[in-house]
Design a protein around this motif. Structure first.
Motif, PDB file in Angstrom:
ATOM      1  N   LYS A 217       0.857  -1.199   0.000  1.00  0.00           N
ATOM      2  CA  LYS A 217       0.000   0.000   0.000  1.00  0.00           C
ATOM      3  C   LYS A 217       0.887   1.240   0.000  1.00  0.00           C
ATOM      4  O   LYS A 217       1.500   1.574   1.013  1.00  0.00           O
ATOM      5  CB  LYS A 217      -0.929   0.022   1.240  1.00  0.00           C
ATOM      6  CG  LYS A 217      -1.734  -1.251   1.449  1.00  0.00           C
ATOM      7  CD  LYS A 217      -2.764  -1.517   0.366  1.00  0.00           C
ATOM      8  CE  LYS A 217      -2.524  -2.871  -0.273  1.00  0.00           C
ATOM      9  NZ  LYS A 217      -3.664  -3.493  -0.888  1.00  0.00           N
ATOM     10  N   THR A 218       0.995   1.885  -1.163  1.00  0.00           N
ATOM     11  CA  THR A 218       1.890   3.034  -1.293  1.00  0.00           C
ATOM     12  C   THR A 218       1.097   4.300  -1.634  1.00  0.00           C
ATOM     13  O   THR A 218      -0.024   4.230  -2.133  1.00  0.00           O
ATOM     14  CB  THR A 218       2.933   2.802  -2.413  1.00  0.00           C
ATOM     15  OG1 THR A 218       2.246   2.752  -3.681  1.00  0.00           O
ATOM     16  CG2 THR A 218       3.684   1.489  -2.208  1.00  0.00           C
TER      17      THR A 218
ATOM     18  N   SER B  43      -6.069  -4.597   4.092  1.00  0.00           N
ATOM     19  CA  SER B  43      -4.658  -4.915   4.337  1.00  0.00           C
ATOM     20  C   SER B  43      -4.334  -4.808   5.823  1.00  0.00           C
ATOM     21  O   SER B  43      -3.572  -5.619   6.358  1.00  0.00           O
ATOM     22  CB  SER B  43      -3.749  -3.978   3.542  1.00  0.00           C
ATOM     23  OG  SER B  43      -3.838  -4.303   2.179  1.00  0.00           O
TER      24      SER B  43
ATOM     25  N   GLY C 211       0.525  -9.650   0.039  1.00  0.00           N
ATOM     26  CA  GLY C 211       0.296 -10.468  -1.152  1.00  0.00           C
ATOM     27  C   GLY C 211      -0.368 -11.802  -0.851  1.00  0.00           C
ATOM     28  O   GLY C 211      -0.873 -12.459  -1.761  1.00  0.00           O
TER      29      GLY C 211
END
Ligand code: CTP
Ligand code: K
Ligand code: MG
Length: 175
Positions: free
Chosen positions: A37-38, A100, A111
């Motif tokens: 998560k960017t 997430s 992942g």
């Protein structure tokens, strides 16, 4: 739903760089969100979904024009449609991020697959955000029929696009 469907694949294409959690860990010693998560993924994804929604609004106004129905260029309908488009696109990636957070708490690495949740997180996020800004969109039986259809077809659609993403090297896992 296009503004909700596009942010994830575009985040996968344009994402990378600084993670949203800045690499920090939670009290359980695991990452808060993880490297998947960017900021770049978040903003580029929301931007692409929003642009798709703007094109849809424009196309529908052209449709009305062709049918000879007068629609004010920037009337209240357009403003609320733009807000809904933003809610759909940002809700999609916030739903994904929320998921997430819980995956990390469950000890699942970045992942790792969480069936059905991975495929529907963004749909739920998009609808929750939309409900907050425009609850009137959820009242009709017609909408409920569409929602049921989306819940059924989305996991299949999501898996298909992710397998394609995996094959062309955009995604690390085929889910
Ligand atoms: N991505 C990103 N920023 C986001 C969402 C996604 O950069 N806000 C990019 C990342 O490169 C990520 C890829 O898109 O690896 C695929 O997204 P997703 O499957 O949601 O992430 P995962 O890597 O599977 O991580 P997680 O286990 O946390 O879901
Ligand atoms: K995802
Ligand atoms: Mg994933």
């Amino acid at each position: 739903m296009l503004p909700a469907y596009l942010p994830n694949p575009f985040a996968a294409v344009f994402g990378g760089g600084k993670p949203i959690d800045w690499g920090r860990t939670y009290k359980d010693g695991r990452r808060i969100l993880g490297d998947g998560k960017t900021y770049r993924g978040l903003f580029s994804g929301i931007f692409c979904g929003f642009i798709a929604g703007c094109i849809e609004i424009w196309l529908s106004s052209r449709g009305f024009e062709i049918m000879g129905i007068e629609m004010p260029a920037f009337g209240p309908d357009y403003k609320s449609a733009l807000i809904v488009v933003l809610a759909l696109s940002s809700g999609a990636l916030f739903g994904d991020m929320f998921k997430s957070f819980f995956k990390r708490r469950m000890g699942l690495k970045r992942g790792a697959s969480l069936p059905l949740v991975d495929q529907l997180d963004f749909v739920v996020g998009a609808w929750v955000f939309t409900y907050l800004v425009a609850p009137e969109w959820f009242v009709s039986n017609f909408t409920h029929g569409i929602m049921l259809t989306i819940i059924i077809i989305t996991p299949l659609l999501h898996l298909t696009t992710n397998i394609i993403g995996y094959l062309i090297g955009v995604k690390k896992e085929p889910w």
